[in-house]
Design an enzyme around this catalytic site. Structure first.
Site, PDB file in Angstrom:
ATOM      1  N   LEU A 170      -1.668  -1.019   1.715  1.00 46.19           N
ATOM      2  CA  LEU A 170      -1.328  -1.499   0.229  1.00 46.19           C
ATOM      3  C   LEU A 170      -2.578  -1.907  -0.521  1.00 46.19           C
ATOM      4  CD1 LEU A 170      -1.170  -4.756  -0.516  1.00 46.19           C
ATOM      5  CD2 LEU A 170       1.064  -4.481   0.588  1.00 46.19           C
ATOM      6  N   LYS A 224      -6.643   1.951  10.488  1.00 43.43           N
ATOM      7  CA  LYS A 224      -6.739   1.045   9.591  1.00 43.43           C
ATOM      8  C   LYS A 224      -8.394   0.586   8.974  1.00 43.43           C
ATOM      9  CE  LYS A 224      -6.051  -1.680   6.006  1.00 43.43           C
ATOM     10  NZ  LYS A 224      -5.316  -2.876   6.027  1.00 43.43           N
ATOM     11  N   LEU A 270     -15.099   7.087  -6.443  1.00 43.78           N
ATOM     12  CA  LEU A 270     -16.513   7.749  -6.426  1.00 43.78           C
ATOM     13  C   LEU A 270     -17.206   6.959  -7.752  1.00 43.78           C
ATOM     14  CD1 LEU A 270     -18.233   9.767  -4.952  1.00 43.78           C
ATOM     15  CD2 LEU A 270     -17.564  11.440  -6.308  1.00 43.78           C
ATOM     16  N   GLY A 277     -15.522  -5.516  -3.202  1.00 49.83           N
ATOM     17  CA  GLY A 277     -15.504  -7.032  -2.773  1.00 49.83           C
ATOM     18  C   GLY A 277     -13.989  -7.101  -2.285  1.00 49.83           C
ATOM     19  N   CYS A 280     -10.736  -7.211   2.257  1.00 48.82           N
ATOM     20  CA  CYS A 280     -10.360  -6.426   3.128  1.00 48.82           C
ATOM     21  C   CYS A 280     -11.704  -5.676   3.282  1.00 48.82           C
ATOM     22  CB  CYS A 280      -9.556  -5.436   2.555  1.00 48.82           C
ATOM     23  SG  CYS A 280      -7.865  -6.352   2.228  1.00 48.82           S
ATOM     24  N   ARG A 350     -11.997 -13.374  -3.315  1.00 50.15           N
ATOM     25  CA  ARG A 350     -12.642 -13.286  -2.141  1.00 50.15           C
ATOM     26  C   ARG A 350     -13.797 -12.391  -2.085  1.00 50.15           C
ATOM     27  NH1 ARG A 350      -7.832 -12.526   1.853  1.00 50.15           N
ATOM     28  NH2 ARG A 350      -6.966 -11.509  -0.070  1.00 50.15           N
TER      29      ARG A 350
HETATM   30  C1  UGA Z   1      -8.121  -1.830   0.150  1.00 48.40           C
HETATM   31  C2  UGA Z   1      -7.673  -0.471   0.750  1.00 48.40           C
HETATM   32  O1  UGA Z   1      -7.768   0.162  -0.637  1.00 48.40           O
HETATM   33  C3  UGA Z   1      -6.276  -0.707   0.879  1.00 48.40           C
HETATM   34  O2  UGA Z   1      -5.785   0.659   1.357  1.00 48.40           O
HETATM   35  C4  UGA Z   1      -6.040  -1.521   1.907  1.00 48.40           C
HETATM   36  O3  UGA Z   1      -4.741  -1.662   2.346  1.00 48.40           O
HETATM   37  C5  UGA Z   1      -6.497  -2.937   1.684  1.00 48.40           C
HETATM   38  O4  UGA Z   1      -7.853  -3.021   1.400  1.00 48.40           O
HETATM   39  C6  UGA Z   1      -6.369  -3.867   2.886  1.00 48.40           C
HETATM   40  O5  UGA Z   1      -7.123  -3.782   3.900  1.00 48.40           O
HETATM   41  O6  UGA Z   1      -5.501  -4.671   2.870  1.00 48.40           O
HETATM   42  P1  UGA Z   1      -7.995  -3.810  -1.864  1.00 48.40           P
HETATM   43  O7  UGA Z   1      -8.730  -4.613  -1.238  1.00 48.40           O
HETATM   44  O8  UGA Z   1      -6.687  -4.225  -2.682  1.00 48.40           O
HETATM   45  O9  UGA Z   1      -7.400  -2.537  -1.004  1.00 48.40           O
HETATM   46  O10 UGA Z   1      -8.735  -2.977  -3.244  1.00 48.40           O
HETATM   47  P2  UGA Z   1      -9.471  -1.346  -3.516  1.00 48.40           P
HETATM   48  O11 UGA Z   1      -8.571  -0.981  -4.620  1.00 48.40           O
HETATM   49  O12 UGA Z   1      -9.550  -0.690  -2.255  1.00 48.40           O
HETATM   50  O13 UGA Z   1     -10.962  -1.935  -4.009  1.00 48.40           O
HETATM   51  C7  UGA Z   1     -11.845  -2.616  -3.275  1.00 48.40           C
HETATM   52  C8  UGA Z   1     -13.058  -2.637  -4.210  1.00 48.40           C
HETATM   53  O14 UGA Z   1     -13.727  -1.349  -4.309  1.00 48.40           O
HETATM   54  C9  UGA Z   1     -12.897  -3.503  -5.282  1.00 48.40           C
HETATM   55  O15 UGA Z   1     -13.914  -4.382  -5.425  1.00 48.40           O
HETATM   56  C10 UGA Z   1     -13.170  -2.325  -6.431  1.00 48.40           C
HETATM   57  O16 UGA Z   1     -13.641  -2.680  -7.524  1.00 48.40           O
HETATM   58  C11 UGA Z   1     -14.072  -1.445  -5.510  1.00 48.40           C
HETATM   59  N1  UGA Z   1     -14.225  -0.159  -6.072  1.00 48.40           N
HETATM   60  C12 UGA Z   1     -13.011   0.734  -5.991  1.00 48.40           C
HETATM   61  C13 UGA Z   1     -15.405   0.422  -6.600  1.00 48.40           C
HETATM   62  O17 UGA Z   1     -16.232  -0.291  -6.654  1.00 48.40           O
HETATM   63  N2  UGA Z   1     -15.429   1.888  -6.872  1.00 48.40           N
HETATM   64  C14 UGA Z   1     -14.377   2.613  -6.810  1.00 48.40           C
HETATM   65  O18 UGA Z   1     -14.511   3.918  -6.894  1.00 48.40           O
HETATM   66  C15 UGA Z   1     -13.222   2.247  -6.261  1.00 48.40           C
END
Ligand code: UGA
Length: 494
Positions: A170, A224, A270, A277, A280, A350
């Site tokens: 999630l 994972k 992308l 950040g 996770c 975080r």
């Molecule tokens: C992430 C994974 O997407 C989930 O599938 C996973 O379950 C979760 O970690 C976990 O391990 O519990 P999350 O940390 O909620 O989920 O956030 P994401 O939506 O993945 O975004 C992560 C980071 O990447 C954010 O800082 C976001 O701003 C950045 N991001 C995302 C980008 O810089 N560019 C993008 O194109 C997409």
């Protein structure tokens, strides 16, 4: 809700299980609430009394869209309760989901398994009949097999207690949707009974046609970290391209759009910008490297060092660009920092790139004021020295440089003309590539983003209309080719 001690047969566990969820953070609270919504009797367990008190009184102790309503609904069925009492949980549950955190160990890249080990052993010591412990936390490969042996040795239930792994995918901001309608389910099992129990408890989700991958414990743990590593790599890949674009004045936005047209590559994750950040992705890629080295497979994931380094360089580059926009020095420059959360629709700070950049600017002597619609309290807890504004207007008033760090809708939807009227100097760095560049330029802003060519910064406090016209012309030229080709926007996150 029944709380009596019961001695179920293994068959009962499969048919009408009662559920406990240990750990009531983003993952656990959501899982507990969603399981109750699916019709199960659920007991959420945590050592944090404040969290349990909040949930028991119907309040979600963090920001997650849709979760307060879901909690309300679940509580009204009488099927959901929360406790700090592990022995009550051990007696109540047939299936015990472990949803505790596995943060990065201080001073190491490794994951800290203290909480997961404590939760599993504390429960196991008090489980007396057939039951299944199901790990959902992200753990280094090998943890599940080790824990399975340990809980079976320790528990009075002995071999009647089994342990499986069922990683969770999630995303914060979409937690309810992702829990009730996941892309896939992964069951890591060491017995057919464990598989049966998991198939039973997830029946309502499987009946929707959700794909399930059944495998061994180690593979499920790896799925994972492999998934999160892939996502981190994709983000850092496009950010590496942004670095190259910056070296030749090319446009990473157009480049990303062109790549996204290729179905094999796809446009999701992308999005160039300030990088990833949260609780996770960053710690998972580090723990994966650490574990792979322990296993003698460090070379296989050494590239993740670069993924992390590229991500870190985006933050430094953002600070550098703000300094440039400020005219070469940050000392005393009034900066509006928009965003502190690691991504929009979350109050989680975080390893937040936004908060990190804001704090660095502050440390370098800038007069930074941060505004975030939801994360102010958490930001203050981490950096009590960082000035916070109560509103966008307050943050923007008198700003000499504005920097967009988290792409909240409130920022995307604000009118550049209205914002221009508030600031001392209309100069904006859009570090998330989320604002309407043309709208900002038209409204007289010097607009810059990462990985894209930019119009010269006007030297006057407010740009002259001639300067605006020149920049507009330049922008038309930059975008004309792309418009002819009907640019495909990068797919937004659902
Ligand atoms: C992430 C994974 O997407 C989930 O599938 C996973 O379950 C979760 O970690 C976990 O391990 O519990 P999350 O940390 O909620 O989920 O956030 P994401 O939506 O993945 O975004 C992560 C980071 O990447 C954010 O800082 C976001 O701003 C950045 N991001 C995302 C980008 O810089 N560019 C993008 O194109 C997409």
């Amino acid at each position: 809700m029944r709380t009596d001690t019961h001695h179920l047969t293994a068959a009962r566990v499969t048919a009408t299980p009662r559920i406990t969820v240990v750990g009531t953070g983003y993952l656990g609270a959501t899982h507990a609430i969603c399981m109750a919504q699916l019709g199960y009797e659920v007991l959420g367990v945590d050592v944090d009394t404040a969290k349990i008190d909040a949930l028991r009184s119907g309040r979600v102790p963090f920001h997650e869209p849709g979760l307060p309503e879901a909690l309300d609904q679940a509580m009204s069925t009488g099927r959901l309760d929360f406790t700090t009492d592990f022995s009550r949980a051990a007696q109540f549950g047939d299936i015990h989901f472990l949803c505790v955190g596995t943060p990065q160990k201080p001073g190491s890249q490794a994951a800290d398994l203290r909480f997961v080990e404590a939760a599993a052993t504390q429960l196991a010591a008090q489980i007396t009949g057939p039951a299944l412990i199901v790990g959902k936390s992200t753990v280094p490969v090998g943890t599940a097999a080790m824990l399975r042996e340990r809980v079976r040795t320790l528990s009075p239930a002995g071999r009647a207690l089994d342990l499986a792994w069922n990683p969770e995918f999630l995303r914060e901001g979409f937690a309810v949707q992702d829990t009730l309608h996941p892309d896939r389910l992964v069951f890591g099992v060491a017995s057919t009974w464990a598989e049966q129990v998991l198939r039973g408890v997830y029946r309502p989700i499987l009946e929707e046609g959700t794909p399930v991958v059944v495998s061994d414990l180690a593979t499920s743990e790896l799925v994972k970290v492999a998934a999160n590593s892939f996502l981190a790599t994709k983000i850092s890949y496009i950010n590496a391209m942004a670095e190259v674009c910056e070296a030749v004045d090319a446009d990473v936005g157009d480049l990303a759009r062109a790549l996204a047209h290729d179905d094999r590559i796809g446009g999701r994750f992308l999005r160039p910008g300030l990088g990833f950040g949260g609780g996770c992705l960053p710690k998972d890629i580090r723990a994966f490297q650490h574990r792979a080295r322990e296993l003698g497979a460090g070379a296989a994931v050494r590239f993740l060092e670069d993924v992390d380094a590229i991500n870190a360089r985006r933050r430094s580059r953002t600070v550098e660009l703000v300094r440039e926009l400020a005219g070469g020095s940050l000392l005393g420059v009034r900066i509006a920092a928009l965003g502190a959360a690691f991504k929009p629709d979350s109050d989680d700070v975080r390893d937040s790139p936004a908060l990190d950049v804001a704090h660095r600017l502050h440390r370098e002597g800038a007069d930074v004021v941060v505004y975030d619609p939801e994360a102010a309290e958490n930001a203050h807890r981490v950096h009590p020295d960082l000035p916070l504004a109560a509103s966008l207007t307050e943050a923007m008033r008198g700003a000499q440089v504005t920097v967009l760090l988290t792409e909240w809708d409130e920022f995307r939807e604000a009118r550049p003309e209205s914002l221009a009227a508030l600031v001392a100097e209309p100069r904006v760095l859009d570090a998330r590539d989320a604002l309407d560049a043309r709208g900002y330029t038209r409204a007289g802003w010097a607009y810059r983003t990462l990985g894209r060519p930019f119009a010269p910064v006007p030297s006057a406090a407010h740009p002259t209309s001639a300067a605006v016209a020149v920049r507009e012309e330049e922008l038309e030229l930059c975008t004309a080719a792309a418009e002819d080709a009907e640019p495909v926007p990068l797919p937004a996150e659902p």
